[in-house]
Motif scaffolding. Structure first.
Motif, PDB file in Angstrom:
ATOM      1  N   ILE A 140      28.825 -45.365  10.890  1.00 59.56           N
ATOM      2  CA  ILE A 140      29.619 -45.904   9.789  1.00 59.56           C
ATOM      3  C   ILE A 140      29.115 -45.386   8.452  1.00 59.56           C
ATOM      4  N   ASP A 141      27.798 -45.201   8.339  1.00 57.70           N
ATOM      5  CA  ASP A 141      27.217 -44.730   7.074  1.00 57.70           C
ATOM      6  C   ASP A 141      27.639 -43.312   6.720  1.00 57.70           C
ATOM      7  N   THR A 142      28.108 -42.541   7.707  1.00 54.23           N
ATOM      8  CA  THR A 142      28.597 -41.198   7.399  1.00 54.23           C
ATOM      9  C   THR A 142      29.911 -41.255   6.630  1.00 54.23           C
ATOM     10  N   GLU A 143      30.576 -42.410   6.680  1.00 51.89           N
ATOM     11  CA  GLU A 143      31.874 -42.655   6.037  1.00 51.89           C
ATOM     12  C   GLU A 143      33.018 -41.884   6.686  1.00 51.89           C
ATOM     13  N   ASP A 144      32.731 -41.228   7.817  1.00 47.51           N
ATOM     14  CA  ASP A 144      33.801 -40.574   8.579  1.00 47.51           C
ATOM     15  C   ASP A 144      34.312 -41.477   9.699  1.00 47.51           C
ATOM     16  N   PHE A 145      33.482 -42.460  10.095  1.00 43.14           N
ATOM     17  CA  PHE A 145      33.810 -43.351  11.198  1.00 43.14           C
ATOM     18  C   PHE A 145      34.078 -44.756  10.667  1.00 43.14           C
ATOM     19  N   ILE A 146      34.988 -45.458  11.327  1.00 42.61           N
ATOM     20  CA  ILE A 146      35.315 -46.824  10.933  1.00 42.61           C
ATOM     21  C   ILE A 146      35.400 -47.694  12.191  1.00 42.61           C
ATOM     22  N   TRP A 147      34.679 -48.808  12.180  1.00 40.85           N
ATOM     23  CA  TRP A 147      34.582 -49.673  13.355  1.00 40.85           C
ATOM     24  C   TRP A 147      35.875 -50.470  13.514  1.00 40.85           C
ATOM     25  N   HIS A 148      36.469 -50.366  14.707  1.00 43.99           N
ATOM     26  CA  HIS A 148      37.769 -50.986  14.948  1.00 43.99           C
ATOM     27  C   HIS A 148      37.688 -52.160  15.926  1.00 43.99           C
ATOM     28  N   THR A 149      37.089 -51.933  17.109  1.00 39.17           N
ATOM     29  CA  THR A 149      37.132 -52.972  18.140  1.00 39.17           C
ATOM     30  C   THR A 149      35.778 -53.163  18.822  1.00 39.17           C
ATOM     31  N   ILE A 150      35.624 -54.363  19.395  1.00 39.21           N
ATOM     32  CA  ILE A 150      34.615 -54.617  20.414  1.00 39.21           C
ATOM     33  C   ILE A 150      35.363 -54.578  21.746  1.00 39.21           C
TER      34      ILE A 150
END
Length: 371
Positions: A68-78
């Motif tokens: 997430i810290d790369t700002e390219d990825f975004i957490w969507h689901t568990i």
């Protein structure tokens, strides 16, 4: 640029709608702030990678934070996991074959297949990342050999102790590789080491459930590797029916080879590769041995870095297993980059699954089309 951003927003929004449909099935919970975070990120980014994470404490949150810290990825689901970590998930159906779904990380794999997420992060004990990826014709990387692993020792259903490896599943090898390097916080500066030695099985050594010879199925892969100037030899591989014996033989092979390559599948289509099922008599055992799973069953248990490259045949593909270590693991990633485009999935597969967010439902109560 504007069209790209709108397309990206549409994809993620439709993915969230699909995730809501699958709550209590493949999805445990959804990031309620996703669309807000997406709108903020798309002001500066053209592309975001949505992530689903298997619901297990074995995946250290530090790894997810690095993504997430790369700002390219975004957490969507568990994402859900199979009951007791079984090699099959009796609560889920494979959307391609209609058979029981493969692997304890199967929910994450299904969520990737349907385009809910671009990336699924799961754990692998005896194939629970690699096998579901193969069963859905997806790319995967299990990075135990690179040091990406859980914290607790577990025992398999056939009584083998192991520490789970952590891996990823995606439609895109590029995304899968980027996520692994980001979670490990390492840079891939190596070129393919042409001094590496690779082994494949001999002819008639391993016969797939389809009655095809594994060595013959590997022919296009072997030709490509040889064209790169890399040595590749044939060796007697284990029969993989006895996991302990297979582990022993593979460790012997790793004394002389950096990587082993297999062709596996169709996964859990003509048989059911599950130890709980297979212990119930000789008939069940014979079906278990027709599961199409070979190296995927032991890759984590020999601390390999393992990669699946989907073929254009149902629930099948190539498995690259590099022995434990950073150099061999990164070399396997480099080799996979050269092999990833050998097969091309049918257009219908891409349209029906990967790009399903573009498909209209045209519900009669809301549609005026054709009126």
């Amino acid at each position: 640029m504007k069209e790209d951003v709108l397309e990206q927003y549409l994809k993620i929004a439709k993915g969230t709608l699909k995730a809501r449909e699958l709550l209590g099935k493949t999805v445990v919970s959804i990031n309620e702030d996703l669309l807000i975070q997406e709108a903020e990120s798309l002001k500066i980014k053209d592309r975001l990678i949505t992530v689903g994470v298997k619901n297990t404490k074995q995946i250290d949150r530090l790894y997810v934070k690095r993504l997430i810290d790369t700002e390219d990825f975004i957490w969507h689901t568990i994402d859900g996991m199979s009951d007791g970590g079984r090699a099959i998930d009796i609560n889920l159906i494979n959307p391609i074959t209609g058979r029981v779904m493969t692997g304890s990380s199967s929910a994450s794999a299904i969520n990737v297949l349907y385009g809910i997420n671009d990336l699924g992060i799961g754990t692998d004990g005896g194939g629970s990342v690699l096998a579901p990826a193969l069963s859905l014709n997806l790319f995967s990387i299990m990075a135990k050999g690179l040091g990406l692993k859980g914290s607790d020792e577990k025992v398999s259903t056939d009584n083998i102790s192991f520490v789970p490896g952590i891996g990823v599943i995606s439609h895109s090898f590029k995304i899968a590789k980027k996520s692994i390097l980001s979670m490990l916080n390492i840079e891939d500066k190596l070129e393919i080491n042409k001094q590496i030695k690779i082994a494949v099985c001999t002819r008639k050594n391993t016969i797939l459930p389809t009655k095809e010879d594994m060595r013959e199925k590997l022919a296009p892969i072997i030709r490509k590797i040889e064209s790169l100037g890399i040595e590749i030899n044939e060796e007697n591989f284990p029969d993989f029916e006895n996991r302990e014996e297979a582990i022993k033989r593979v460790k012997e092979l790793y004394k002389n080879y950096s990587m082993l390559i297999t062709y596996e599948g169709p996964v859990d289509l003509l048989g059911t590769g599950d130890s709980v099922f297979g212990m119930l008599g000789s008939f069940a055992k014979s079906l278990q041995n027709q599961s199409g799973k070979y190296m995927v069953k032991i890759a984590n248990m020999v601390n390999a870095t393992a990669i699946t490259i989907p073929s254009d045949e149902v629930s099948s593909g190539v498995v690259i297993c590099a022995r434990d270590g950073i150099e061999d693991g990164l070399s396997a990633l480099k080799l996979a980059e050269q092999l990833k485009d050998i097969y091309e999935m049918p257009v219908l597969y891409k349209n029906y699954f990967e790009e399903s967010y573009r498909r209209r439902k045209d519900n009669i109560i809301f549609s005026l089309r054709g009126v």
